[in-house]
Structure formats: structure tokens, C-alpha cells
Design a protein around this motif. Structure first.
Motif, PDB file in Angstrom:
ATOM      1  N   ILE A   3      44.541 -69.094  24.082  1.00  0.00           N
ATOM      2  CA  ILE A   3      43.395 -69.987  23.847  1.00  0.00           C
ATOM      3  C   ILE A   3      43.544 -70.818  22.556  1.00  0.00           C
ATOM      4  CG2 ILE A   3      41.034 -69.487  22.791  1.00  0.00           C
ATOM      5  CD1 ILE A   3      40.520 -67.181  24.999  1.00  0.00           C
ATOM      6  N   VAL A   4      42.957 -71.961  22.728  1.00  0.00           N
ATOM      7  CA  VAL A   4      42.965 -72.710  21.447  1.00  0.00           C
ATOM      8  C   VAL A   4      41.698 -73.416  21.038  1.00  0.00           C
ATOM      9  CG1 VAL A   4      43.676 -75.287  20.823  1.00  0.00           C
ATOM     10  CG2 VAL A   4      45.316 -73.845  21.928  1.00  0.00           C
ATOM     11  N   MET A   5      41.463 -72.977  19.721  1.00  0.00           N
ATOM     12  CA  MET A   5      40.148 -73.457  19.294  1.00  0.00           C
ATOM     13  C   MET A   5      40.360 -74.669  18.314  1.00  0.00           C
ATOM     14  SD  MET A   5      38.462 -70.374  20.225  1.00  0.00           S
ATOM     15  CE  MET A   5      36.913 -71.218  19.638  1.00  0.00           C
ATOM     16  N   VAL A   6      39.628 -75.800  18.431  1.00  0.00           N
ATOM     17  CA  VAL A   6      39.822 -76.958  17.680  1.00  0.00           C
ATOM     18  C   VAL A   6      38.605 -77.111  16.792  1.00  0.00           C
ATOM     19  CG1 VAL A   6      40.449 -79.368  17.716  1.00  0.00           C
ATOM     20  CG2 VAL A   6      40.911 -78.063  19.676  1.00  0.00           C
ATOM     21  N   GLY A   7      39.067 -76.770  15.252  1.00  0.00           N
ATOM     22  CA  GLY A   7      37.812 -76.654  14.450  1.00  0.00           C
ATOM     23  C   GLY A   7      37.593 -75.074  14.010  1.00  0.00           C
ATOM     24  N   THR A   8      37.925 -75.157  12.749  1.00  0.00           N
ATOM     25  CA  THR A   8      37.711 -73.553  12.249  1.00  0.00           C
ATOM     26  C   THR A   8      36.657 -73.508  11.319  1.00  0.00           C
ATOM     27  OG1 THR A   8      39.224 -74.177  10.258  1.00  0.00           O
ATOM     28  CG2 THR A   8      40.393 -73.274  12.252  1.00  0.00           C
ATOM     29  N   GLY A   9      35.780 -73.898  11.753  1.00  0.00           N
ATOM     30  CA  GLY A   9      34.074 -73.710  10.958  1.00  0.00           C
ATOM     31  C   GLY A   9      33.625 -72.493  11.403  1.00  0.00           C
ATOM     32  N   TYR A  10      32.183 -72.391  11.125  1.00  0.00           N
ATOM     33  CA  TYR A  10      31.715 -71.098  11.692  1.00  0.00           C
ATOM     34  C   TYR A  10      31.987 -70.578  12.696  1.00  0.00           C
ATOM     35  CZ  TYR A  10      29.394 -71.623   6.948  1.00  0.00           C
ATOM     36  OH  TYR A  10      29.130 -71.682   5.600  1.00  0.00           O
ATOM     37  N   VAL A  11      31.694 -71.577  13.611  1.00  0.00           N
ATOM     38  CA  VAL A  11      31.738 -71.267  15.062  1.00  0.00           C
ATOM     39  C   VAL A  11      33.287 -71.143  15.501  1.00  0.00           C
ATOM     40  CG1 VAL A  11      31.398 -72.493  17.483  1.00  0.00           C
ATOM     41  CG2 VAL A  11      29.753 -72.322  15.840  1.00  0.00           C
ATOM     42  N   GLY A  12      34.344 -72.142  15.193  1.00  0.00           N
ATOM     43  CA  GLY A  12      35.694 -71.995  15.746  1.00  0.00           C
ATOM     44  C   GLY A  12      36.363 -70.753  15.142  1.00  0.00           C
ATOM     45  N   LEU A  13      36.301 -70.530  13.821  1.00  0.00           N
ATOM     46  CA  LEU A  13      36.921 -69.680  13.086  1.00  0.00           C
ATOM     47  C   LEU A  13      36.323 -68.075  13.777  1.00  0.00           C
ATOM     48  CD1 LEU A  13      39.345 -68.541  11.544  1.00  0.00           C
ATOM     49  CD2 LEU A  13      37.622 -68.675   9.526  1.00  0.00           C
ATOM     50  N   VAL A  14      35.146 -68.019  13.689  1.00  0.00           N
ATOM     51  CA  VAL A  14      34.475 -66.730  14.111  1.00  0.00           C
ATOM     52  C   VAL A  14      34.879 -66.413  15.577  1.00  0.00           C
ATOM     53  CG1 VAL A  14      32.360 -65.570  14.920  1.00  0.00           C
ATOM     54  CG2 VAL A  14      32.791 -66.770  12.444  1.00  0.00           C
ATOM     55  N   SER A  15      34.725 -67.363  16.515  1.00  0.00           N
ATOM     56  CA  SER A  15      34.967 -67.266  18.067  1.00  0.00           C
ATOM     57  C   SER A  15      36.402 -67.019  18.051  1.00  0.00           C
ATOM     58  CB  SER A  15      34.628 -68.550  18.787  1.00  0.00           C
ATOM     59  OG  SER A  15      33.331 -69.010  18.575  1.00  0.00           O
ATOM     60  N   GLY A  16      37.350 -67.671  17.396  1.00  0.00           N
ATOM     61  CA  GLY A  16      38.740 -67.728  17.538  1.00  0.00           C
ATOM     62  C   GLY A  16      39.083 -66.032  17.196  1.00  0.00           C
ATOM     63  N   LEU A  17      38.549 -65.470  16.124  1.00  0.00           N
ATOM     64  CA  LEU A  17      38.853 -64.220  15.735  1.00  0.00           C
ATOM     65  C   LEU A  17      38.258 -63.029  16.756  1.00  0.00           C
ATOM     66  CD1 LEU A  17      38.281 -64.423  11.855  1.00  0.00           C
ATOM     67  CD2 LEU A  17      40.296 -63.584  13.040  1.00  0.00           C
ATOM     68  N   CYS A  18      37.226 -63.457  17.178  1.00  0.00           N
ATOM     69  CA  CYS A  18      36.546 -62.695  18.481  1.00  0.00           C
ATOM     70  C   CYS A  18      37.454 -62.649  19.429  1.00  0.00           C
ATOM     71  CB  CYS A  18      35.187 -62.891  18.637  1.00  0.00           C
ATOM     72  SG  CYS A  18      34.009 -62.628  17.137  1.00  0.00           S
ATOM     73  N   PHE A  19      38.032 -63.716  19.968  1.00  0.00           N
ATOM     74  CA  PHE A  19      38.969 -63.877  21.068  1.00  0.00           C
ATOM     75  C   PHE A  19      40.033 -62.907  20.705  1.00  0.00           C
ATOM     76  CE2 PHE A  19      36.777 -67.912  22.589  1.00  0.00           C
ATOM     77  CZ  PHE A  19      35.740 -67.337  23.644  1.00  0.00           C
ATOM     78  N   ALA A  20      40.726 -63.186  19.523  1.00  0.00           N
ATOM     79  CA  ALA A  20      41.779 -62.250  19.312  1.00  0.00           C
ATOM     80  C   ALA A  20      41.401 -60.768  19.285  1.00  0.00           C
ATOM     81  CB  ALA A  20      42.238 -62.629  17.688  1.00  0.00           C
ATOM     82  N   GLU A  21      40.271 -60.454  18.893  1.00  0.00           N
ATOM     83  CA  GLU A  21      39.802 -59.093  19.207  1.00  0.00           C
ATOM     84  C   GLU A  21      39.775 -58.590  20.516  1.00  0.00           C
ATOM     85  OE1 GLU A  21      39.556 -57.336  16.459  1.00  0.00           O
ATOM     86  OE2 GLU A  21      37.871 -55.695  17.051  1.00  0.00           O
ATOM     87  N   PHE A  22      39.324 -59.624  21.405  1.00  0.00           N
ATOM     88  CA  PHE A  22      39.450 -59.249  23.021  1.00  0.00           C
ATOM     89  C   PHE A  22      40.717 -58.989  23.293  1.00  0.00           C
ATOM     90  CE2 PHE A  22      35.326 -62.113  23.793  1.00  0.00           C
ATOM     91  CZ  PHE A  22      34.678 -61.042  23.442  1.00  0.00           C
ATOM     92  N   GLY A  23      41.655 -59.441  22.603  1.00  0.00           N
ATOM     93  CA  GLY A  23      43.208 -59.404  23.075  1.00  0.00           C
ATOM     94  C   GLY A  23      43.934 -60.464  23.332  1.00  0.00           C
TER      95      GLY A  23
END
Ligand code: NAD
Length: 434
Positions: A3-23
Motif C-alpha cells: 500500500i502507498v499513501m500519498v500525503g502524511t497528514g492526519y488522514v494519510g499518516l493515521v490510515s497508513g499506520l493502521c494499514f501497517a497495524e493490519f499487517g
């Protein structure tokens, strides 16, 4: 799944971390190098409860989160690319400014090298995701990509929990292949019985704006009812409580106050109206909500000023809470700041304290005197305005507050105190809609 998230604001960073949490292996991209450096060092560039712990876990332990500024390189390996850049209001016409979105899309279009799903997670006006598809089709063939609208509903202050336990996930697409991939991405939530709404691209885009505009409408509605309550001596909190007990209405978003602010509601309400207008549809209710809300903090500032007989030159006042809501340091479109600016214009000397937002305020408004805590902010002040309802302001030592103020008066803009308990202490009290 990569997965690639473009933009590490509130949405991008939180979603990216949660996807990492999913594995999933997740790469978060940003063009702001100092933001990336901060994240790589384990420090979130903004305050969000729980985020630093997740950063440490997925950068240092699982190593499933990677930060990069090289969009061209990272998208070559991506299965799903989420666009999570900002879509602020365009000053001229209130439409959403989509320039960051299209910058990203142009780069994606020329760098894709294998089939990827390109997802708008940013809040975008109806028609945007299809336009993205057209831009990419100018570079590559349809069998190499699909577009999906997957709006995000997380709230700042409870973003991680909101992402991990959402009320629903909306997937808007016209291809079965991408729908299947998106359902796979969200499978961990599916297992928790999270409703997945599969729909068309246009419907998904409208769901987001309609949801935010509806919540904003509830807030503006109860704020106008609060004005009526003040005139006739009724209590808006009792009105809202009794209304909310009706299951068709519900109790959420019925707290009267200084109006809605933040990085989403104000701009989304404006963009929803502007987009519809361009399409020949008059969303007059949405427009009224915007107008009502824009007047709201100005009206509150004017009421505070009237209490001092509009003679505020060199008067010191205290404002507690400058973030647009508790549990965030985000001051974008904060009603506290609108009120602060109005009071400063009238010659007030403003002392302030906010548990998290002071560094952002310093950059934006150096006229405000920043204090170490709520009590220091009250010293030698002629009145206290509680503008954002942080928990730590709910249990102030009011006797101490009274002893510090030269004029014991509290303007409680979120009705967090009981007026009778305050009056007993000899403090004048003004709530909202009472
Ligand atoms: P933000 O402003 O906090 O972050 C946006 C990030 O995108 C910034 O770090 C910026 O540097 C980066 N960026 C901009 N252009 C870029 C480019 N060309 N390449 C790489 N990075 C780029 O934004 P946000 O608050 O996370 O909001 C993002 C979107 O999500 C908006 O559309 C917003 O409406 C929506 N949304 C926000 C929230 C929220 O609570 N903040 C909730 C739901 C939806």
C-alpha cells in the motif's frame, strides 16, 4: 498487499499506520521533507493521541511502515495507491482546491508500471475521481489501473480508533476487480462486522459531503435554537437532551457553542454547495448552514464585547482552548481564533493557554500572550473565555480562578459548567443558550 499513501497528514499518516497495524507493507509519501524527518524520528508532526506509539511500533519494530518522498519510485511497486493530500477551500469561489490531487495524479499516470488501484481517500467533489481516471487514461490503458472513491470519516482526536472501528467503509467503484481488492484491504474490519457500502464512484463522493454537511446542519440548527432560548429564558441543553432522546434525531452533534470549525466541516459545506451550484442544483439548506456558522463566532465575540460596554481597549482577557476542538493541535478554521482576532481588533490584550495547540498559534498569531497553564492565563485578567472544551478545563479550581481574575466573569462557550455552581462562588457566568 503493498500500500502507498500519498500525503502524511492526519488522514494519510493515521490510515497508513493502521494499514501497517493490519499487517500490510505500507509506504507513506510526502513532499514535505521536514515532516518526513519528524515522522522517521518517531515524532508525529501533529498531536494525535496514540500516534507516537504506533509510529515507534511500525517504524522500529515491525518495519512495516516506510517513509519516502520518492512517489515515482514507490508507485511502481504499489498494489493500492491512496491519495490523502489536502483539499482546502479555494478563496475565490469556495470550491475545493484540487491542485495537490492533480499534481499527484499526473505523477502517478506517468510512473505506473503494473496494475494498481488508485484511490481517492481525500474528500473530493463529485466528478473528481472520474476526472482522475480520464487523466490517467491519457497515459496508460484501462487494463493497467482502476480508480476507487473511498472517503475517510475519521475524526481528529480519536483518529486511530475511528479508523480501526469505523461505522462504515464506503467503496465507490465501477470495476469488480478493484472492488475485490478494496474488500481485501479492509478484510480485518470486515471480520469485525463493519458495514461495507459498495456503491458507484459518484455516490461514494457524495456520501462524504452529505454526511459532513448533515452533521454541520445539526450543529448550526441547535446554535440557532440556543439564540431563541437566550431570548425567552429557556435552556438549550435541556432542549437538546430531550430532542436527542428521540431516536430519529439522536443526541450527537446537538451541543450548542461557538460554531463548527476545523479543517473539514467549513470547507466541505462550502464545497458541497459550490459543486452543486455549478451543476445547476441549489443546496440552499447547506448554504444557510455555512452563512449561519460564519456569523456565529462573530456574534459571540460581539456579545462578549457588549458585556464590557464595547470598551475593551487595554482590557486583559483570557481565552482557554485555541484548537478547533479538544484532543487535537489543529487550529485550521478554529472558532476560538476567529473570536480571538475579533477581540484583538477591539484592543483587548489576550492571554491564552491550550494543552497542545500553542506551537501552531505562535506561528499564526503572535499578538496572543501564551501562558504555561490555565491559571497563569487567568492572572490579572478581566474575564475568562472557555473556547475549546478540553477535559482539563472541565475541572478548574474555580476558587483559584476567581482569586486570579480582577473581574470574576466566565464566558463558557461550550456549557461545560453548571451555572448555579459557578454563581455560588461569586463568579458571573454566561453560557450559551441559557
Ligand atoms: P493535511 O493537510 O493534514 O495533510 C496533507 C499532506 O499532504 C501534507 O503533509 C502535505 O505535505 C501533503 N502533500 C500535499 N501535496 C502533496 C504532493 N503533491 N505529494 C505528496 N504529498 C503532498 O490533510 P488532512 O487533514 O490529512 O486531510 C487530507 C484529506 O482528507 C482532505 O481532503 C480532508 O478533507 C480529508 N479528511 C480529513 C479528515 C481530518 O480529520 N483531518 C478526516 C476525513 C477526511
Amino acid at each position: 498487499m503493498k500500500i502507498v499513501m500519498v500525503g502524511t497528514g492526519y488522514v494519510g499518516l493515521v490510515s497508513g499506520l493502521c494499514f501497517a497495524e493490519f499487517g500490510y507493507e505500507t509506504v507513506c509519501i510526502d513532499k514535505n521533507q521536514s515532516r518526513l524527518n519528524s515522522i522517521i524520528s518517531g515524532k508525529s508532526p501533529f498531536y494525535e493521541p496514540g500516534l507516537d506509539n504506533l509510529l515507534d511500533k511500525h517504524i522500529n519494530s515491525t518495519k512495516r511502515l516506510i517513509l519516502s518522498s520518492d512517489l515515482a519510485k514507490e508507485i511502481k511497486k504499489a498494489d493500492v495507491i491512496f491519495i490523502t493530500v489536502g483539499t482546502p477551500s479555494r478563496r475565490l469561489d469556495d470550491e475545493a482546491d484540487l491542485s495537490s490531487i492533480f499534481d499527484v495524479v499526473k505523477e502517478i499516470a506517468v510512473n505506473i508500471s503494473k496494475y494498481s488501484v488508485i484511490v481517492t481517500k481525500s474528500t473530493v467533489p463529485v466528478g473528481t475521481t472520474r476526472k482522475i481516471k480520464e487523466i490517467i487514461l491519457g497515459q496508460i490503458s484501462q487494463d493497467q489501473f482502476d480508480v476507487v472513491a473511498n472517503p475517510e470519516f475519521l475524526r481528529e482526536g480519536s483518529a486511530i480508533n475511528d479508523f480501526m472501528r469505523p461505522d462504515r467503509v464506503v467503496i465507490g467503484t465501477d470495476s469488480k476487480k478493484s472492488e475485490k481488492i478494496m474488500k481485501e484491504v479492509y478484510r480485518p474490519l470486515y471480520l469485525l462486522d463493519t458495514p461495507i457500502v459498495s456503491t458507484t464512484i459518484e455516490t461514494a463522493e457524495i456520501i462524504k459531503y452529505a454526511s459532513n454537511s448533515f452533521l454541520a446542519t445539526k450543529i448550526s440548527f441547535i446554535n440557532e435554537v440556543a439564540d431563541l432560548c437566550e431570548v425567552v429564558g429557556a435552556d438549550v441543553q435541556d432542549v437538546a437532551k430531550a430532542m436527542g432522546l428521540d431516536k430519529r434525531i439522536g443526541s450527537k452533534f446537538l451541543n450548542s457553542g461557538p460554531g463548527f470549525g476545523g479543517s473539514c466541516f467549513p470547507k466541505d459545506v462550502k464545497a458541497f454547495f459550490a459543486t452543486a451550484k455549478k451543476l445547476g442544483v441549489d443546496l440552499s439548506i447547506v448554504n444557510s448552514v455555512n452563512e449561519s456558522n460564519q456569523k456565529r463566532p462573530l456574534k459571540i465575540a460581539s456579545r462578549i464585547s457588549q458585556y464590557y460596554r464595547n470598551d475593551l481597549k487595554n482590557t486583559t482577557l483570557t481565552i482557554l482552548g485555541l484548537s478547533f476542538k479538544p484532543n487535537t493541535d489543529d487550529i485550521r478554521d478554529s472558532t476560538s481564533l476567529i473570536i480571538a482576532r475579533k477581540l484583538l481588533e477591539k484592543g483587548v490584550r489576550l492571554k491564552s493557554y491550550d494543552p497542545q495547540a500553542m506551537h501552531n498559534v505562535k506561528n499564526e498569531m503572535n499578538e496572543i500572550l501564551i501562558c504555561k497553564n490555565a491559571y497563569e492565563a487567568c492572572e490579572q485578567s478581566s474575564g475568562l473565555i472557555i473556547a475549546t472544551e478540553w477535559n482539563e478545563f472541565r475541572a478548574l479550581d474555580l476558587r483559584r480562578v476567581k482569586s486570579l481574575l480582577v473581574r470574576p466573569v466566565i464566558f463558557d462557550l461550550h456549557n461545560i459548567y453548571n451555572p448555579s455552581e459557578i454563581s455560588i462562588l461569586g463568579i458571573e457566568y454566561f453560557g450559551i443558550g441559557k
